[in-house]
Enzyme design. Sequence first.
Site, PDB file in Angstrom:
ATOM      1  N   GLU A  75      -1.843   1.460   1.440  1.00  0.00           N
ATOM      2  CA  GLU A  75      -1.356   1.043   0.569  1.00  0.00           C
ATOM      3  C   GLU A  75       0.182   0.514   0.166  1.00  0.00           C
ATOM      4  OE1 GLU A  75      -1.643   0.281  -3.179  1.00  0.00           O
ATOM      5  OE2 GLU A  75      -1.874   2.126  -4.222  1.00  0.00           O
ATOM      6  N   ASP A  76       0.127  -0.556  -0.922  1.00  0.00           N
ATOM      7  CA  ASP A  76       1.889  -1.253  -1.185  1.00  0.00           C
ATOM      8  C   ASP A  76       2.826   0.053  -2.040  1.00  0.00           C
ATOM      9  OD1 ASP A  76       1.058  -0.873  -3.825  1.00  0.00           O
ATOM     10  OD2 ASP A  76       1.166  -2.903  -4.151  1.00  0.00           O
TER      11      ASP A  76
ATOM     12  N   ASP B 164       4.464   5.212  -6.518  1.00  0.00           N
ATOM     13  CA  ASP B 164       4.698   5.467  -7.698  1.00  0.00           C
ATOM     14  C   ASP B 164       4.391   6.572  -8.664  1.00  0.00           C
ATOM     15  OD1 ASP B 164       6.803   4.890  -9.471  1.00  0.00           O
ATOM     16  OD2 ASP B 164       5.488   3.409 -10.790  1.00  0.00           O
TER      17      ASP B 164
ATOM     18  N   PHE C 142      13.100  -1.225  -9.889  1.00  0.00           N
ATOM     19  CA  PHE C 142      11.016  -2.181 -10.181  1.00  0.00           C
ATOM     20  C   PHE C 142      11.152  -3.586  -8.681  1.00  0.00           C
ATOM     21  CE2 PHE C 142       7.838  -5.283 -10.676  1.00  0.00           C
ATOM     22  CZ  PHE C 142       6.406  -4.232 -10.956  1.00  0.00           C
TER      23      PHE C 142
ATOM     24  N   ARG D 265       4.401 -11.996  -4.618  1.00  0.00           N
ATOM     25  CA  ARG D 265       3.970 -10.739  -3.531  1.00  0.00           C
ATOM     26  C   ARG D 265       4.621 -11.816  -2.540  1.00  0.00           C
ATOM     27  NH1 ARG D 265      -0.053  -7.603  -6.201  1.00  0.00           N
ATOM     28  NH2 ARG D 265      -0.166  -8.277  -7.871  1.00  0.00           N
TER      29      ARG D 265
HETATM   30  P1  IMP Z   1       0.894   5.290  -9.583  1.00  0.00           P
HETATM   31  O1  IMP Z   1       0.997   5.729  -8.138  1.00  0.00           O
HETATM   32  O2  IMP Z   1      -0.588   5.450 -10.200  1.00  0.00           O
HETATM   33  O3  IMP Z   1       2.039   5.253 -10.786  1.00  0.00           O
HETATM   34  O4  IMP Z   1       0.681   4.320  -9.565  1.00  0.00           O
HETATM   35  C1  IMP Z   1       1.344   2.546  -8.299  1.00  0.00           C
HETATM   36  C2  IMP Z   1       0.906   1.065  -8.716  1.00  0.00           C
HETATM   37  O5  IMP Z   1       1.923   0.689  -9.419  1.00  0.00           O
HETATM   38  C3  IMP Z   1       1.048   0.458  -7.351  1.00  0.00           C
HETATM   39  O6  IMP Z   1       0.043   0.645  -6.473  1.00  0.00           O
HETATM   40  C4  IMP Z   1       2.040  -1.010  -7.815  1.00  0.00           C
HETATM   41  O7  IMP Z   1       0.757  -1.300  -7.722  1.00  0.00           O
HETATM   42  C5  IMP Z   1       2.178   0.321  -9.030  1.00  0.00           C
HETATM   43  N1  IMP Z   1       3.590  -0.108  -8.853  1.00  0.00           N
HETATM   44  C6  IMP Z   1       4.825   1.383  -9.314  1.00  0.00           C
HETATM   45  N2  IMP Z   1       6.366   0.352  -8.397  1.00  0.00           N
HETATM   46  C7  IMP Z   1       5.921  -0.738  -8.481  1.00  0.00           C
HETATM   47  C8  IMP Z   1       6.979  -1.822  -8.802  1.00  0.00           C
HETATM   48  O8  IMP Z   1       8.225  -1.066  -8.018  1.00  0.00           O
HETATM   49  N3  IMP Z   1       6.797  -2.941  -8.282  1.00  0.00           N
HETATM   50  C9  IMP Z   1       5.386  -3.151  -8.470  1.00  0.00           C
HETATM   51  N4  IMP Z   1       4.923  -2.585  -8.160  1.00  0.00           N
HETATM   52  C10 IMP Z   1       4.472  -1.543  -9.065  1.00  0.00           C
HETATM   53 MG    MG Z   2      -1.077  -0.368  -6.034  1.00  0.00          MG
END
Ligand code: IMP
Ligand code: MG
Length: 176
Positions: free
Chosen positions: A97-98, A101, A150, A163
């Site tokens: 995963e990238d 959050d 962010f 990206r």
């Molecule tokens: P969560 O952990 O379900 O809240 O969501 C994670 C997803 O939110 C990641 O896979 C990203 O696509 C997006 N995301 C969360 N923080 C960032 C950020 O700082 N930059 C870009 N995308 C983010």
């Molecule tokens: Mg993602």
Amino acid sequence: MSEKIRVLISEEEVENRIQQIAAKISKDYAGKEIHLICVLKGGVFFTCELAKRITVPVSLDFMSVSSYGDDTKSSGVVRIVKDLDQPLIGKDVLIVEDIIDSGRTLSYLMEILKGRNPNSVRLCTLLDKPERRVKEVKVDYCCFNIPDEFVVGYGLDYAQKYRNLPFIGVVDLDRE
Ligand code: IMP
Ligand code: MG
């Protein structure tokens, strides 16, 4: 309104850290094969760089998910936009995963994938924002913990842009 991008983690730092994590993964999975699952689109740059540096056999598959909810807040219910091509039965799965959050997306995805009877499932992320966690998720490999800002680059986007930046940057909104 335009944005400025400030470097948070340089290309060199990212690549050195990916090399370290790849070495750790290769050691942990010695004698096994890894089935890497890239979470599109954000995970694609990291997956390629990581896979190139892993020394045990690797197979690759791709998945695309989107969370129900508005742009800034995921509801935690994940819709599979593109499913995997291959079954997971008996495989040692490593999700790539990238960023983690709130943790909602990944905790939901982990449950779905565990239900497909792999031998094991672990999680590897480029970035983690631990302060933001709402849903507990076990991160097995993390390149960098970052503050609650962010970020873009290395696969991460702001409105589908940036990206392709080779570093991790913070978006500063210029409201003039
Ligand atoms: P969560 O952990 O379900 O809240 O969501 C994670 C997803 O939110 C990641 O896979 C990203 O696509 C997006 N995301 C969360 N923080 C960032 C950020 O700082 N930059 C870009 N995308 C983010
Ligand atoms: Mg993602």
